[in-house]
Design a protein around this motif. Structure first.
Motif, PDB file in Angstrom:
ATOM      1  N   THR A 170     -37.372 -51.567 -76.574  1.00  0.00           N
ATOM      2  CA  THR A 170     -37.308 -50.138 -76.254  1.00  0.00           C
ATOM      3  C   THR A 170     -38.382 -49.375 -77.013  1.00  0.00           C
ATOM      4  O   THR A 170     -39.032 -48.461 -76.460  1.00  0.00           O
ATOM      5  N   MET A 171     -38.595 -49.740 -78.264  1.00  0.00           N
ATOM      6  CA  MET A 171     -39.634 -49.084 -79.065  1.00  0.00           C
ATOM      7  C   MET A 171     -41.025 -49.333 -78.467  1.00  0.00           C
ATOM      8  O   MET A 171     -41.879 -48.450 -78.440  1.00  0.00           O
ATOM      9  N   TRP A 172     -41.243 -50.558 -77.976  1.00  0.00           N
ATOM     10  CA  TRP A 172     -42.516 -50.841 -77.310  1.00  0.00           C
ATOM     11  C   TRP A 172     -42.648 -50.037 -76.023  1.00  0.00           C
ATOM     12  O   TRP A 172     -43.704 -49.475 -75.719  1.00  0.00           O
ATOM     13  N   HIS A 173     -41.558 -49.983 -75.266  1.00  0.00           N
ATOM     14  CA  HIS A 173     -41.569 -49.246 -74.001  1.00  0.00           C
ATOM     15  C   HIS A 173     -41.855 -47.759 -74.228  1.00  0.00           C
ATOM     16  O   HIS A 173     -42.596 -47.129 -73.454  1.00  0.00           O
ATOM     17  N   ARG A 174     -41.305 -47.204 -75.298  1.00  0.00           N
ATOM     18  CA  ARG A 174     -41.470 -45.766 -75.566  1.00  0.00           C
ATOM     19  C   ARG A 174     -42.835 -45.439 -76.174  1.00  0.00           C
ATOM     20  O   ARG A 174     -43.393 -44.376 -75.924  1.00  0.00           O
ATOM     21  N   THR A 175     -43.371 -46.332 -77.006  1.00  0.00           N
ATOM     22  CA  THR A 175     -44.589 -46.012 -77.750  1.00  0.00           C
ATOM     23  C   THR A 175     -45.834 -46.730 -77.224  1.00  0.00           C
ATOM     24  O   THR A 175     -46.957 -46.263 -77.453  1.00  0.00           O
ATOM     25  N   GLY A 176     -45.655 -47.875 -76.570  1.00  0.00           N
ATOM     26  CA  GLY A 176     -46.792 -48.665 -76.140  1.00  0.00           C
ATOM     27  C   GLY A 176     -47.467 -49.409 -77.285  1.00  0.00           C
ATOM     28  O   GLY A 176     -48.519 -50.030 -77.086  1.00  0.00           O
ATOM     29  N   ASN A 177     -46.884 -49.369 -78.488  1.00  0.00           N
ATOM     30  CA  ASN A 177     -47.458 -50.038 -79.653  1.00  0.00           C
ATOM     31  C   ASN A 177     -47.284 -51.552 -79.509  1.00  0.00           C
ATOM     32  O   ASN A 177     -46.166 -52.060 -79.403  1.00  0.00           O
ATOM     33  N   GLU A 178     -48.411 -52.258 -79.524  1.00  0.00           N
ATOM     34  CA  GLU A 178     -48.403 -53.701 -79.322  1.00  0.00           C
ATOM     35  C   GLU A 178     -47.606 -54.441 -80.397  1.00  0.00           C
ATOM     36  O   GLU A 178     -47.104 -55.539 -80.172  1.00  0.00           O
TER      37      GLU A 178
ATOM     38  N   TYR B 138     -44.678 -53.766 -81.564  1.00  0.00           N
ATOM     39  CA  TYR B 138     -43.289 -53.927 -81.154  1.00  0.00           C
ATOM     40  C   TYR B 138     -43.146 -54.971 -80.056  1.00  0.00           C
ATOM     41  O   TYR B 138     -42.121 -55.669 -79.978  1.00  0.00           O
TER      42      TYR B 138
END
Length: 471
Positions: A37-45, A47
């Protein structure tokens, strides 16, 4: 030694072994979903890497849990057929729902999550891991509801003709007050295990691979896992306090056995250390904290807590001659080991957070060793907790209704039970070696390279693209 003794040992060994996988599966499913979810929300690779990394460890553990869990239900029919006949009308309902609803929900969406990388739309793929996590937790609830009936029978009647327990109120079984508090307590213990694994693996990479390009990801994982452990520790204490009061109400002998309390006291002191006579009938020496047991058991510092000897006399009058006292050293020490190992994991999590204050990088070998021990500590706490729960109920297999000795299969011989016990123990030992080797291998491998992965474009039709197996 007879068939009853071996059947009890077999069920105990296989159940405790299976429960080594259960809390990690429950907790890690949610933590992986949070990371995605954190990756989905931020796009930070970062996560995404952690999602795939810990997701792989989750899948290894899930597969082992499924394999070892299958044996549990077969044992009811094999070694405990009289118990199955007595309580099957009630016990079967939550287990059937667990298999038909919760497990299928869990396994179906885990399959979608595994094969859906770069294939499903990002939101649908994220939803699949959350659905799998929800299914995992629902599965736990239905199983705990079945077990809670054994601790505190509700929603049933005894058929005078057949002598069987018959279900009369299924909602009462699902809302059993023992189940309602055991479930959050078990969840808290599961997050304690999962958070500890996240910390241990992340800390190992932070200290051993300081110059790695992924150090930032490991540092985040270490902090994330430590906070999960601390929050879970607080939740374990809070739910455990409520559980103790409910236990005192519905199973006063279990509370007395947990504390080695032989005589009724008001107020009652909490026993830090108690030494009793060899026959378990009286206290020889004790180190106590005044008023604490009364508060833990009743919520009142001056409350009355019944003692083992008084309860034994009461049960002998109520149920007939015989011993209704569990094995006191087992209940007493398993209760304390449960608390001690859980608190130790929380203490290490605090040390790990302190070592990273103000951007510092932990480097102590002692901290690394403590961190690597973290996953084992809550696993031991969970195991001793279940040993206490089940051994503290003895000699009842269904409290107040059926003695354990009356639930064993009468047609199964000692040789047959010994054969199955030996076979299962050897198989489980082999699976344990495989599990540990797989977890260590993939944990040491580190986070994957995701630079060449291209998530699907949600706006285009991709029906012809083949499934992608990510693991």
């Amino acid at each position: 030694m007879d068939a009853l003794d071996v059947a009890r040992w077999q069920f105990g060994v296989t159940t405790v072994y299976h429960f080594l996988f259960v809390p990690l599966t429950i907790g890690l499913s949610v933590l992986v979903a949070i990371l995605q979810t954190m990756w989905h929300r931020t796009g930070n690779e970062r996560y995404l890497k952690l999602t795939k990394f810990y997701g792989k460890l989750f899948l290894i553990n899930f597969a082992m849990g499924v394999v070892t869990g299958i044996v549990q239900e077969f044992q009811f029919g094999m070694n405990w057929s009289d118990y199955s006949r007595f309580v099957g009308d009630i016990f079967g309902a939550p287990l059937a729902i667990e298999a038909l609803v919760a497990f299928f929900l869990e396994s179906t969406f885990i399959g979608l999550w595994i094969f859906g990388w770069d294939r499903l739309p990002k939101r649908a793929h994220l939803a699949s891991i959350w659905a799998a996590a929800i299914g995992t937790n629902l599965s736990a609830y239905f199983i705990l509801a079945a077990n809670s009936f054994m601790q505190n029978p509700v929603g049933y009647r005894i058929n005078p003709d057949s002598g069987r327990a018959e279900l009369t109120d299924f909602p009462a079984v699902l809302t059993n007050k023992v189940a309602l508090i055991t479930f959050p307590h078990t969840l808290a213990g599961s997050f304690l295990v999962a958070g500890s694994l996240v910390v241990a693996v992340g800390l190992w990479h932070v200290i051993r691979n300081r110059d790695s390009a992924d150090t930032g990801a490991y540092r985040f994982a270490t902090k994330f896992g430590s906070w999960v452990v601390l929050v879970a520790s607080a939740a374990v204490l809070f739910t455990g306090d409520i559980q103790g009061k409910i236990m005192t109400d519905v199973q006063p002998m279990k509370m007395a056995a947990a504390e080695g309390l032989y005589t009724t006291e008001s107020p009652a002191s909490f026993s830090v250390l108690t030494i009793g006579s060899l026959d378990g009938s009286r206290e020889v020496f004790a180190l106590k904290i005044p008023y604490l047991l009364s508060y833990l058991g009743t919520g009142d510092p001056n409350g009355t807590v019944q003692g083992i000897n008084d309860l034994q006399a009461q049960y002998a009058t109520q149920y007939g001659a015989g011993s209704y006292t569990p094995i006191i050293p087992v209940t007493y020490w398993s209760f304390r080991f449960m608390i001690a190992f859980g608190m130790a994991a929380g203490a290490i999590a605090l040390l790990v957070l302190w070592s990273q204050r103000k951007g510092r990088t932990p480097s102590s070998r002692w901290l690394l060793r403590a961190g690597l021990a973290m996953p084992v500590l809550p696993l031991l706490a969970n195991s001793f907790g279940w040993i206490f729960t089940e051994m503290g109920r003895q000699p009842w297999i269904v409290f107040g209704e059926m003695l354990t000795r009356n639930g064993v299969s009468r047609s199964v011989s000692l040789a047959e039970v010994l054969t199955s016990f030996t076979a299962f123990t050897l198989i489980y030992a082999t699976l344990a070696v495989i599990e540990v080797k797989l977890l260590l291998r993939y944990a040491k491998a580190g986070v994957p390279d995701v630079s060449e992965e291209h998530p699907i474009d949600d706006t285009h039709d991709d029906a012809e693209r083949p499934l992608a197996f990510a693991y």
